[in-house]
Design an enzyme around this catalytic site. Structure first.
Site, PDB file in Angstrom:
ATOM      1  CG  HIS A  99      -1.869  -1.152   1.278  1.00 54.55           C
ATOM      2  ND1 HIS A  99      -2.832  -1.431   0.344  1.00 54.55           N
ATOM      3  CD2 HIS A  99      -1.931  -2.152   2.188  1.00 54.55           C
ATOM      4  CE1 HIS A  99      -3.457  -2.545   0.681  1.00 54.55           C
ATOM      5  NE2 HIS A  99      -2.924  -3.005   1.792  1.00 54.55           N
ATOM      6  NE  ARG A 142       2.223  13.086   3.138  1.00 64.32           N
ATOM      7  CZ  ARG A 142       1.369  12.084   3.270  1.00 64.32           C
ATOM      8  NH1 ARG A 142       0.534  12.070   4.267  1.00 64.32           N
ATOM      9  NH2 ARG A 142       1.346  11.103   2.391  1.00 64.32           N
TER      10      ARG A 142
END
Lengths: 495, 171
Positions: free
Chosen positions: A237, A293
């Site tokens: 992932h 972010r």
């Protein structure tokens, strides 16, 4: 909240991203402060900054995740802003709030936006409110709800942590018998990892594409999008190859996804740089999460839009309005080179940097902290270098990537450059037949080049002989490359 | 000499007859000539599979690190009959497959274990790896303790096979 011109910036991170932020700051005439753990005192980001402060022992929990030590360092150094990089404290709402309370400018979204984006269940509900599709699922995960949901959609289903994200806290359940135990384990793990045991469920998509949109928002409520990135190539992932534009979506879907990203970011009051992630499955796309972010893969966008996203971050954080981005051009591909063994299930690796060759050439950018002589440890994320290639079209970017990977050399640490070279050179990658399952399928049939392995065995034997000979000569015990000794034919007659 | 490539576990039997250039060697019984051209930075250019590739090899501790272009390989010499560090198949050594932390040791010195019994769990980068016994054995020595950081190739455990008719394969 603090605003205005930033004069001295503390970078609360390490590795390539710390260096990358320092470079932009330097170009803008902003002073920089590095922080470092005991394990990182000799790392290049420490030397590159104008000032550097130790913040604790090697364990991240006591150094790079130590909010108070970092804020103290910023105040002591006279910094007026903190850039969190990615990972570590970058999406921590409490940290952002503490930075602001200390009178410092946090280079990222405000705490309440971080909190909203960090709650994956809340973000899912928000998406539904603004009409953005989400993967079919439920916002709660008790056993009865899970049974009903699974009965409706069929197995496998995914259990996700509400406080997870970035690929963490995900569990796939393949059959009814596993459901109860899986829910219990997932809740326990989520509680331990995120201090929040809440779970939610989603239908498992067999082989989706991962598409994300770069956004930048300002304090005046304006959000602009800077194209999409396709990040379908992942292991565990976690992304390893990203590109822009995506070769796998239609112009209509691209437009719809970008529109959805801007709608969501606006609804959440997004400020600074961020990413809205989606999964694409056939003709459908679904909201996945907001990454509040700067992303690891941001250089892909920078090359296509000919911009500096860190400069954008600093500018909007200082109170400037966000500017309309220029039209994108060409194609960019990023390969992440990790300290991992692709031949052993991507196990982490470590070791000394004994030899290093960084690729260069037209359209090639390498973001790295590698330097000869440093030690790569296992305390932190294993990202060693990002190789980003730009081309006028995908084919040129792909060829440049492969050629540059051939040029990449790092001895002393097992890394993934040869594996990435294999992926980029493959027919399937050339045809852009990408999905989040690509890497697990590709790695099964990938082998290290046999010729290289045989040559390496011979070179290892030569090195072993040279080292043994050096030990028998007390005057020259220094560890040397065999090639220094091989270069001198006299060596063997002397020993 | 015998070398083991750590990622694949493959063993190579290499004898270097002339260090070159070109290197003359026998690899698993087959004669081989490897054209090399030394570079000022300590690397060498080799001809490999019809291509010219930059290569570098260096020893650090017991590991020999080799790069051939972007490919990396780590070798360990399997000691011949000379001095300490010699391990016959009668004293199988369990070594760390990666650098990291010893998380848990599930056996004690003197224990007798069956094939497949979990012996030790290591952690690196939040990934856990459990190493198990390959055959029935007695635990002879455990030179590490839980919580300790170890390098790749570090000795984690010495075992003596109980049924010597079935020596453990070298992993």
């Amino acid at each position: 909240m603090a605003s205005g011109m930033i004069k001295k910036l503390l970078i609360a991170n390490r590795g390539e991203i710390a260096l990358r932020v320092i470079r932009t700051a330097r170009a803008l005439g902003i002073q920089t402060v590095a922080v470092y753990s005991q394990a990182d005192a000799m790392m290049p980001h420490v030397a590159a900054a104008d000032d550097a402060r130790p913040i604790g022992p090697a364990e991240a929990a006591q150094s790079y995740l130590n909010s108070s030590a970092i804020i103290q360092a910023a105040l002591a150094a006279g910094a007026d802003a903190i850039h969190p990089g990615y990972g570590f404290l970058s999406e921590n709402a409490d940290f952002a709030a503490a930075v602001s309370s200390a009178g410092l400018n946090f280079i990222g979204p405000p705490a309440q936006v971080l909190a909203a984006a960090g709650d994956k269940v809340g973000a899912r509900q928000l998406a539904q409110r603004v009409g953005v599709p989400v993967v079919p699922g439920t916002e709660t995960a008790d056993l009865a709800t899970a049974r009903n949901f699974a009965a409706l959609t069929g197995y496998p289903i995914m259990i996700k942590a509400a406080a997870g994200g970035g690929g963490r806290g995900i569990r796939v359940v393949a059959a009814e018998a596993e459901l109860g135990p899986a829910l219990e384990t997932a809740a326990r793990e989520a509680q331990a990892a995120f201090n929040d045991g809440r779970l939610f469920l989603e239908r498992y998509l067999e082989a989706p594409r991962h598409i994300e949109v770069q956004i930048v928002g300002d304090r005046y409520g304006r959000v602009v999008a800077m194209g999409e990135r396709e990040c379908s190539l992942q292991r565990r992932h976690q992304k390893i190859i990203e590109e822009s534009p995506s070769a796998g979506i239609t112009a209509a879907m691209r437009g719809a996804i970008i529109e959805a990203a801007v709608a969501l970011a606006s609804a959440v009051g997004y400020r600074n740089a961020g990413t809205v992630e989606f999964l694409v499955d056939g003709d459908n796309f679904y909201f996945l999460e907001i990454n509040a972010r700067l992303q690891v893969e941001h250089p892909v966008t920078e090359l296509r839009f000919d911009c500096d996203l860190v400069a954008h971050q600093l500018s909007v954080a200082a109170g400037d309005p966000v500017r309309e981005p220029p039209a994108p051009r060409g194609h960019a591909i990023e390969c992440r080179i990790y300290a991992e063994d692709a031949r052993n299930d991507f196990r982490p690796a470590a070791g000394p940097v004994l030899y290093l060759q960084i690729p260069a050439g037209p359209g090639i950018r390498v973001d790295t902290f590698l330097a000869p002589g440093i030690e790569i440890g296992t305390h932190y994320d294993g990202l060693l270098a990002k190789l980003i290639a730009y081309g006028h079209d995908r084919d040129e970017a792909r060829r440049r990537t492969a050629a540059a990977l051939d040029e990449f050399m790092l001895t002393g640490v097992t890394h993934t450059a040869a594996f990435l070279r294999g992926v980029v050179a493959s027919e399937r990658f050339a045809r852009a037949e990408l999905s989040t399952r690509f890497i697990e399928q590709f790695v099964r049939q990938w082998r290290a080049p046999e010729d290289s392995l045989n040559a390496a065995a011979v070179l290892a034997a030569v090195a072993q002989n040279a080292a043994a000979a050096a030990v028998s000569r007390p005057a020259d015990r220094r560890s040397r490359s065999p090639w220094e000794t091989l270069g001198s034919i006299n060596f063997w007659s002397r020993s | 000499m015998k070398l083991r490539e750590l990622s694949s576990g493959r063993q190579f039997d290499v004898e270097v007859e002339h260090p070159g250039p070109p290197i003359k060697a026998t690899l698993d019984g087959a004669a081989l000539s490897l054209a090399t051209r030394a570079q000022p930075d300590g690397a060498t250019i080799i001809e490999c599979g019809g291509r010219r590739l930059r290569a570098f090899a260096a020893r650090r501790g017991d590991a020999i690190f080799v790069s051939v272009g972007p490919s990396t390989f780590t070798f360990a010499a399997i000691a011949a009959s000379r001095g300490a560090g010699r391990h016959s198949l009668a004293t199988p050594i369990l070594t760390a497959p990666m650098p990291g932390k010893v998380l848990k040791i599930m056996v004690a010195e003197g224990d007798e274990v069956e094939a497949g019994r979990a012996l030790i769990t290591m952690e690196a980068m939040k990934m856990e790896t459990t190493l198990s016994a390959e055959g029935p054995a007695r635990i002879k020595r455990i030179p590490v303790s839980a919580g300790q950081m170890v390098d790749a190739g570090a000795v984690l455990m010495e075992l003596s096979p109980i049924d010597s008719a079935k020596p453990q394969s070298d992993r």
